[in-house]
Motif scaffolding. Structure first.
Motif, mmCIF file in Angstrom:
data_model
loop_
_atom_site.group_PDB
_atom_site.id
_atom_site.type_symbol
_atom_site.label_atom_id
_atom_site.label_comp_id
_atom_site.label_asym_id
_atom_site.label_seq_id
_atom_site.Cartn_x
_atom_site.Cartn_y
_atom_site.Cartn_z
ATOM 1 N N ARG A 91 -8.530 54.224 38.564
ATOM 2 C CA ARG A 91 -9.945 54.527 38.209
ATOM 3 C C ARG A 91 -11.001 54.540 39.340
ATOM 4 N NH1 ARG A 91 -11.821 52.598 32.473
ATOM 5 N NH2 ARG A 91 -13.923 53.831 33.286
ATOM 6 N N ALA A 92 -11.140 53.448 39.925
ATOM 7 C CA ALA A 92 -11.938 53.226 41.039
ATOM 8 C C ALA A 92 -11.881 54.204 42.198
ATOM 9 C CB ALA A 92 -11.967 51.913 41.471
ATOM 10 N N GLY A 119 -9.148 41.035 38.215
ATOM 11 C CA GLY A 119 -8.318 40.338 39.350
ATOM 12 C C GLY A 119 -8.440 38.859 39.296
ATOM 13 N N ASN A 120 -9.513 38.281 38.961
ATOM 14 C CA ASN A 120 -9.713 36.711 38.830
ATOM 15 C C ASN A 120 -8.982 36.039 37.610
ATOM 16 O OD1 ASN A 120 -11.335 36.584 41.083
ATOM 17 N ND2 ASN A 120 -13.147 36.649 39.927
ATOM 18 N N LEU A 167 -4.103 47.364 37.766
ATOM 19 C CA LEU A 167 -3.656 48.610 38.764
ATOM 20 C C LEU A 167 -4.163 50.030 38.094
ATOM 21 C CD1 LEU A 167 -1.879 50.155 40.669
ATOM 22 C CD2 LEU A 167 0.020 50.117 38.958
ATOM 23 N N ALA A 168 -4.538 50.048 36.748
ATOM 24 C CA ALA A 168 -5.279 51.030 35.930
ATOM 25 C C ALA A 168 -6.642 51.123 36.529
ATOM 26 C CB ALA A 168 -5.211 51.053 34.636
ATOM 27 N N LEU A 169 -7.306 49.922 36.715
ATOM 28 C CA LEU A 169 -8.723 50.000 37.229
ATOM 29 C C LEU A 169 -8.775 50.295 38.792
ATOM 30 C CD1 LEU A 169 -10.080 46.558 35.420
ATOM 31 C CD2 LEU A 169 -10.674 48.964 34.882
ATOM 32 N N TRP A 170 -7.949 49.999 39.450
ATOM 33 C CA TRP A 170 -7.935 50.364 40.848
ATOM 34 C C TRP A 170 -7.834 51.982 40.793
ATOM 35 C CZ3 TRP A 170 -9.721 49.123 45.197
ATOM 36 C CH2 TRP A 170 -9.877 47.736 45.558
ATOM 37 N N TYR A 205 -15.471 46.137 36.223
ATOM 38 C CA TYR A 205 -14.443 44.912 35.763
ATOM 39 C C TYR A 205 -13.318 44.863 36.863
ATOM 40 C CZ TYR A 205 -16.841 45.452 31.576
ATOM 41 O OH TYR A 205 -17.859 45.593 30.366
ATOM 42 N N LEU A 206 -13.387 45.593 37.776
ATOM 43 C CA LEU A 206 -12.074 45.274 38.913
ATOM 44 C C LEU A 206 -12.127 43.684 39.293
ATOM 45 C CD1 LEU A 206 -9.885 46.877 40.169
ATOM 46 C CD2 LEU A 206 -11.593 47.364 41.964
#
Length: 115
Positions: A100-101, A50-51, A95-98, A45-46
């Motif tokens: 986690r990635a 972002g989009n 930011l949280a998804l980044w 879902y990153l």
């Protein structure tokens, strides 16, 4: 009243908004053969997040332009609050998804080196 520089800067949203909407509609494929590919593959879902954040930013910029040129009445406090709140939530989620990635990719690389 916006300065000439702000008008020029916010006008780029007229170009960027359709690109972000097209990217959302077509599925937002992750970059190929890039150092970022592993992160986009680790967190699915990153890209879409972002989009959506980019669409919210473009919407805020276009609303400011519309208010500056009189297409929308000057209700800046109400409209800014309606647009800024989702943008901040999306920015925190992005930011949280980044994070986690990055953690997933580091864990994968650490497990690959130990085996």
């Amino acid at each position: 009243m916006l300065s000439n520089f702000e008008v020029a800067l916010y006008s780029f949203s007229l170009i960027l908004l359709p690109l972000a909407l097209h990217s959302l509609a077509t599925g937002s494929a992750p970059p190929k053969n890039s150092w970022l590919t592993a992160y986009y593959d680790a967190e699915r879902y990153l890209g879409p997040t972002g989009n959506v954040m980019l669409v919210a930013l473009c919407g805020a910029n276009l609303a400011k332009l519309a208010m500056n040129f009189g297409f929308i009445p000057q209700v800046s406090s109400d409209l800014d609050g309606l647009i800024a709140t989702p943008f901040m939530i999306l920015a925190i989620a992005y930011l949280a998804l980044w994070i986690r990635a990055i953690r997933k990719v580091r864990r994968l690389r650490r497990n690959d080196t130990h085996t």
